[in-house]
Motif scaffolding. Structure first.
Motif, PDB file in Angstrom:
ATOM      1  N   ALA A   1      86.962 130.108 103.395  1.00 35.40           N
ATOM      2  CA  ALA A   1      88.362 129.829 103.742  1.00 35.40           C
ATOM      3  C   ALA A   1      89.111 131.136 103.954  1.00 35.40           C
ATOM      4  O   ALA A   1      89.254 131.931 103.027  1.00 35.40           O
ATOM      5  CB  ALA A   1      89.033 129.003 102.643  1.00 35.40           C
TER       6      ALA A   1
ATOM      7  N   ILE B   1      95.187 126.276 109.995  1.00 35.44           N
ATOM      8  CA  ILE B   1      94.065 126.274 109.052  1.00 35.44           C
ATOM      9  C   ILE B   1      94.288 127.320 107.961  1.00 35.44           C
ATOM     10  O   ILE B   1      94.071 127.053 106.769  1.00 35.44           O
ATOM     11  CB  ILE B   1      92.747 126.523 109.796  1.00 35.44           C
ATOM     12  CG1 ILE B   1      92.455 125.355 110.752  1.00 35.44           C
ATOM     13  CG2 ILE B   1      91.591 126.712 108.819  1.00 35.44           C
ATOM     14  CD1 ILE B   1      91.196 125.520 111.573  1.00 35.44           C
TER      15      ILE B   1
ATOM     16  N   LEU C   1      88.559 122.562 110.738  1.00 34.39           N
ATOM     17  CA  LEU C   1      88.742 121.491 109.769  1.00 34.39           C
ATOM     18  C   LEU C   1      89.131 120.204 110.490  1.00 34.39           C
ATOM     19  O   LEU C   1      89.881 120.225 111.464  1.00 34.39           O
ATOM     20  CB  LEU C   1      89.829 121.860 108.754  1.00 34.39           C
ATOM     21  CG  LEU C   1      89.573 123.085 107.874  1.00 34.39           C
ATOM     22  CD1 LEU C   1      90.746 123.300 106.934  1.00 34.39           C
ATOM     23  CD2 LEU C   1      88.281 122.947 107.096  1.00 34.39           C
ATOM     24  N   ASP C   2      88.597 119.112 109.996  1.00 35.86           N
ATOM     25  CA  ASP C   2      88.937 117.788 110.502  1.00 35.86           C
ATOM     26  C   ASP C   2      89.869 117.130 109.483  1.00 35.86           C
ATOM     27  O   ASP C   2      89.421 116.680 108.426  1.00 35.86           O
ATOM     28  CB  ASP C   2      87.666 116.954 110.708  1.00 35.86           C
ATOM     29  CG  ASP C   2      87.963 115.581 111.279  1.00 35.86           C
ATOM     30  OD1 ASP C   2      89.143 115.301 111.583  1.00 35.86           O
ATOM     31  OD2 ASP C   2      87.015 114.780 111.408  1.00 35.86           O
TER      32      ASP C   2
ATOM     33  N   ASN D   1      94.707 126.613 104.013  1.00 37.79           N
ATOM     34  CA  ASN D   1      93.802 127.261 103.060  1.00 37.79           C
ATOM     35  C   ASN D   1      94.574 128.020 101.982  1.00 37.79           C
ATOM     36  O   ASN D   1      94.186 128.014 100.801  1.00 37.79           O
ATOM     37  CB  ASN D   1      92.859 128.219 103.784  1.00 37.79           C
ATOM     38  CG  ASN D   1      91.806 127.499 104.605  1.00 37.79           C
ATOM     39  OD1 ASN D   1      91.475 126.342 104.336  1.00 37.79           O
ATOM     40  ND2 ASN D   1      91.271 128.175 105.601  1.00 37.79           N
TER      41      ASN D   1
ATOM     42  N   THR E   1      83.454 120.127 107.078  1.00 35.27           N
ATOM     43  CA  THR E   1      84.693 120.137 107.860  1.00 35.27           C
ATOM     44  C   THR E   1      85.857 119.495 107.118  1.00 35.27           C
ATOM     45  O   THR E   1      86.959 119.411 107.661  1.00 35.27           O
ATOM     46  CB  THR E   1      84.484 119.392 109.195  1.00 35.27           C
ATOM     47  OG1 THR E   1      84.124 118.027 108.925  1.00 35.27           O
ATOM     48  CG2 THR E   1      83.404 120.056 110.024  1.00 35.27           C
ATOM     49  N   SER E   2      85.625 119.047 105.886  1.00 33.65           N
ATOM     50  CA  SER E   2      86.679 118.391 105.121  1.00 33.65           C
ATOM     51  C   SER E   2      87.646 119.419 104.548  1.00 33.65           C
ATOM     52  O   SER E   2      87.228 120.441 103.988  1.00 33.65           O
ATOM     53  CB  SER E   2      86.074 117.560 103.985  1.00 33.65           C
ATOM     54  OG  SER E   2      87.088 117.068 103.131  1.00 33.65           O
ATOM     55  N   PRO E   3      88.942 119.185 104.629  1.00 32.77           N
ATOM     56  CA  PRO E   3      89.912 120.108 104.022  1.00 32.77           C
ATOM     57  C   PRO E   3      89.787 120.187 102.504  1.00 32.77           C
ATOM     58  O   PRO E   3      90.246 121.158 101.896  1.00 32.77           O
ATOM     59  CB  PRO E   3      91.263 119.512 104.430  1.00 32.77           C
ATOM     60  CG  PRO E   3      90.973 118.665 105.623  1.00 32.77           C
ATOM     61  CD  PRO E   3      89.599 118.129 105.410  1.00 32.77           C
TER      62      PRO E   3
ATOM     63  N   ARG F   1      83.415 125.511 100.928  1.00 37.40           N
ATOM     64  CA  ARG F   1      83.435 126.083 102.273  1.00 37.40           C
ATOM     65  C   ARG F   1      84.162 127.422 102.261  1.00 37.40           C
ATOM     66  O   ARG F   1      85.046 127.652 101.418  1.00 37.40           O
ATOM     67  CB  ARG F   1      84.118 125.130 103.244  1.00 37.40           C
ATOM     68  CG  ARG F   1      85.580 124.850 102.894  1.00 37.40           C
ATOM     69  CD  ARG F   1      86.241 123.951 103.916  1.00 37.40           C
ATOM     70  NE  ARG F   1      87.597 123.587 103.493  1.00 37.40           N
ATOM     71  CZ  ARG F   1      88.663 124.340 103.697  1.00 37.40           C
ATOM     72  NH1 ARG F   1      88.546 125.518 104.303  1.00 37.40           N
ATOM     73  NH2 ARG F   1      89.855 123.930 103.302  1.00 37.40           N
TER      74      ARG F   1
END
Length: 294
Positions: free
Chosen positions: A239, A60, A219-220, A64, A230-232, A237
């Motif tokens: 990070a 993750i 993240l999904d 990011n 949860t979206s990249p 969001r």
């Protein structure tokens, strides 16, 4: 002492100083890589971090870092390009442009922590963007813009004036001369500057602690709806980047295998920045060879 002997001594001293610098750099890189590379594994690059468990990964934080880098470059590169073109081609040589160049020099030397605090007060609090990727990208834009503008301006001004005059003599307007002659000729230096600034952005931590945040929500990677938390792709969001993750691990001490994860993440960061520098040199030479047909 004869001049020839004095010259030989001076050359040996310079060689010795250069060797010391190379030795320090090589020792630093070797220490980080020897400690970090053994931590590399498939799980290390594909699993999320685990605060209270052993075996955490950096997937993750790594994502990011690249996402924030891409967004920052998309924002700062056009602005820096426009400012550099204006300063090198259109701006008259007067006290105003001298003041602008001085301001750029001052901004490029600002500590990143100051940029982070400004970003926190301006983007997080005043504009109410919260701790988000967008706040971090805007703060990094301020951090990166002065150096990138100066780099692009130097690349543009390095083009011989005879090429500019040749374009004008052919009946091209000033803008056509810039877009068809100056920019293509300066492209190797511009691309090199952009990639080198990317390495600087990728390793930045202080400015992001106060803007992008210190948390890395799950993240999904099957959810590409940019409005989902949860979206990249969601830029609103928080990070935690790789550099911030390293700082957080060493400052909190909550992760059982924190030193190992920190060493591995540091090695990834070093290799990424080194790759940016090598890529800048390679692309610069490749494009220069293509343009000059050398």
């Amino acid at each position: 002492m004869t001049p020839k002997k004095a010259d030989k001594i001076a050359v040996n001293v310079l060689y010795g100083l250069s060797g010391i610098i190379v030795l320090i750099l090589a020792s630093l890189l070797t220490y980080i890589l020897v400690r970090g590379v053994p931590q590399f594994s498939i799980e290390f690059f594909t699993q999320p971090a685990k605060t209270f468990e052993v075996g955490g990964g950096i997937i993750i934080q790594l994502y990011n870092s690249f996402y924030l880098l891409l967004l920052t470059l998309l924002i700062s590169t056009p602005v820096a390009m426009g400012a550099a073109i204006y300063l090198s081609v259109y701006a008259p040589q007067n006290s105003f442009t001298t003041f602008v160049r001085t301001a750029i020099e001052v901004l490029s030397s600002l500590p990143s922590i100051v940029v982070g605090l400004f970003g926190f007060l301006m983007f997080v609090v005043q504009f109410k963007l919260g701790f988000s990727i967008l706040s971090g990208a805007l703060a990094l834009m301020i951090f990166n813009l002065p150096l990138l503008t100066r780099t692009i301006e130097d690349s543009l001004t390095a083009i011989p004036s005879s090429q500019r005059e040749g374009g004008l003599a052919l009946g091209l307007s000033k803008w056509e001369t810039v877009t068809r002659i100056i920019l293509p000729a300066a492209m190797p230096g511009i691309i090199t500057g952009v990639i080198l600034s990317a390495g600087r952005i990728f390793g930045e931590a202080a400015a992001l602690i106060y803007t992008a945040g210190q948390s890395a929500p799950a993240l999904d990677f099957t959810n590409w709806n940019p409005m989902s938390i949860t979206s990249p792709l969601n830029i609103m969001r928080p990070a935690e980047t790789l550099a911030v993750h390293i700082w957080k691990i060493n400052s909190e001490g909550l992760m059982p295998d924190g030193p190992d994860v920190s060493a591995g993440a540091s090695a990834v960061l070093i290799l990424a920045v080194l790759s940016f520098n090598l890529l800048a040199r390679y692309l610069g030479k490749k494009i220069q060879k293509k343009i000059t047909s050398a």
